[in-house]
Design an enzyme around this catalytic site. Sequence first.
Site, PDB file in Angstrom:
ATOM      1  CB  SER A  67      -0.936   0.016   1.215  1.00 28.31           C
ATOM      2  OG  SER A  67      -1.871  -1.036   1.135  1.00 28.31           O
ATOM      3  N   GLY A 295      -6.363  -5.314  -3.119  1.00 26.21           N
ATOM      4  CA  GLY A 295      -6.853  -4.551  -1.966  1.00 26.21           C
ATOM      5  C   GLY A 295      -5.802  -3.585  -1.437  1.00 26.21           C
ATOM      6  CG  ASP A 296      -2.132  -5.210  -0.146  1.00 30.47           C
ATOM      7  OD1 ASP A 296      -2.924  -5.274   0.799  1.00 30.47           O
ATOM      8  OD2 ASP A 296      -1.342  -6.129  -0.449  1.00 30.47           O
ATOM      9  CB  ALA A 297      -3.269  -1.699  -5.588  1.00 26.50           C
ATOM     10  N   GLY A 300      -3.537   2.048  -1.198  1.00 26.71           N
ATOM     11  CA  GLY A 300      -2.443   2.940  -1.583  1.00 26.71           C
ATOM     12  C   GLY A 300      -2.927   4.110  -2.421  1.00 26.71           C
TER      13      GLY A 300
END
EC number: 2.7.1.20
Length: 341
Positions: A67, A295-297, A300
């Site tokens: 992220s 999901g992390d992206a 971020g």
Amino acid sequence: MAYEGILLGMGNPLLDISAVVDEHFLNKYEIKLNNAILAEDKHLPMYEEMAGKDNVEYIAGGATQNSIKVAQWMLQIPGATNYMGCIGKDKFGEEMKKNSRQAGVNVHYYEDETAPTGTCAVCVVGGERSLIANLSAANCYKSEHLKRPENWALVEKAKYFYIAGFFLTVSPESIQLVAEHAAARNKVFSMNLSAPFICEFFKDAQEKVLPYMDYVFGNGTEARTFAKVHGWKTDNVEEIAIKISQWHKASGTHKRITVITQGADPVVVAEDGKVRLFPVILLPKEKLVDTNGAGDAFVGGFLSQLVQEKPIEDCVRTGCYASNVIIQRSGCTYPEKPDFS
């Protein structure tokens, strides 16, 4: 605004060992798709097996680190982000340092003398992923590292904090120190539900820090697990998002906003007892490479606008853009520059 060090992340830095596998492989190691778990003894031979595959890739990962890297990529402002976590003194650790610095993130790793750098098996079937993390050194992070003057200075400098729920298994004390600092200084503190097992087996640690969270991220599966664990008689994601946003707060400076992604379905944003839905960018199935890091992206991309004090619509739109880029590539990787206005 001075953006230097505005966003600080803390988490488990892991080297992703990513490979396309088959149903037989999943069954052999008792793995479910679209899940994230910690490795048990029965999973350990899997890392060697994956390393022997022709299509194996090694990508610096770990949820929070992903992220922060994506936020840095979207911002394109040198030195805007800092990250802390624990790695081993080994080849994988050096690889991680190099990769993160190339991404423009200022990493401040605690280096453990004994444990190897943590790894995460990313098993990909038909574009869907399953994550099995062998934390190793990542599990050795100590709050003493955070308290060192040169590291606490990064906490003092940051105005926004992001920590994935996975870090609750490693150093709840470090999370608490940052959370209390954010509340005392009217800064923005955000976390992620991260995985069903966090909501189930680290419920007390999660509940202790929840009052400090200004933004709670998660996906539909995690939100439903959270509701079940707390005895809420609903599996409606919109209702759950509202209930999470209404959980009591340690500081009244910021209201809590819950942001729940649902794959190809709209993103749910709950604040002030109301829900808004934001459509995602739909992708033809043939363009999907893998969902690892999606999901992390999203987080971020969202944070890259939040630190610029953009409205929530812009934060979600940017999160959706970043997520859309990442699922068309292997792992949490991206082109040199974002193509986004």
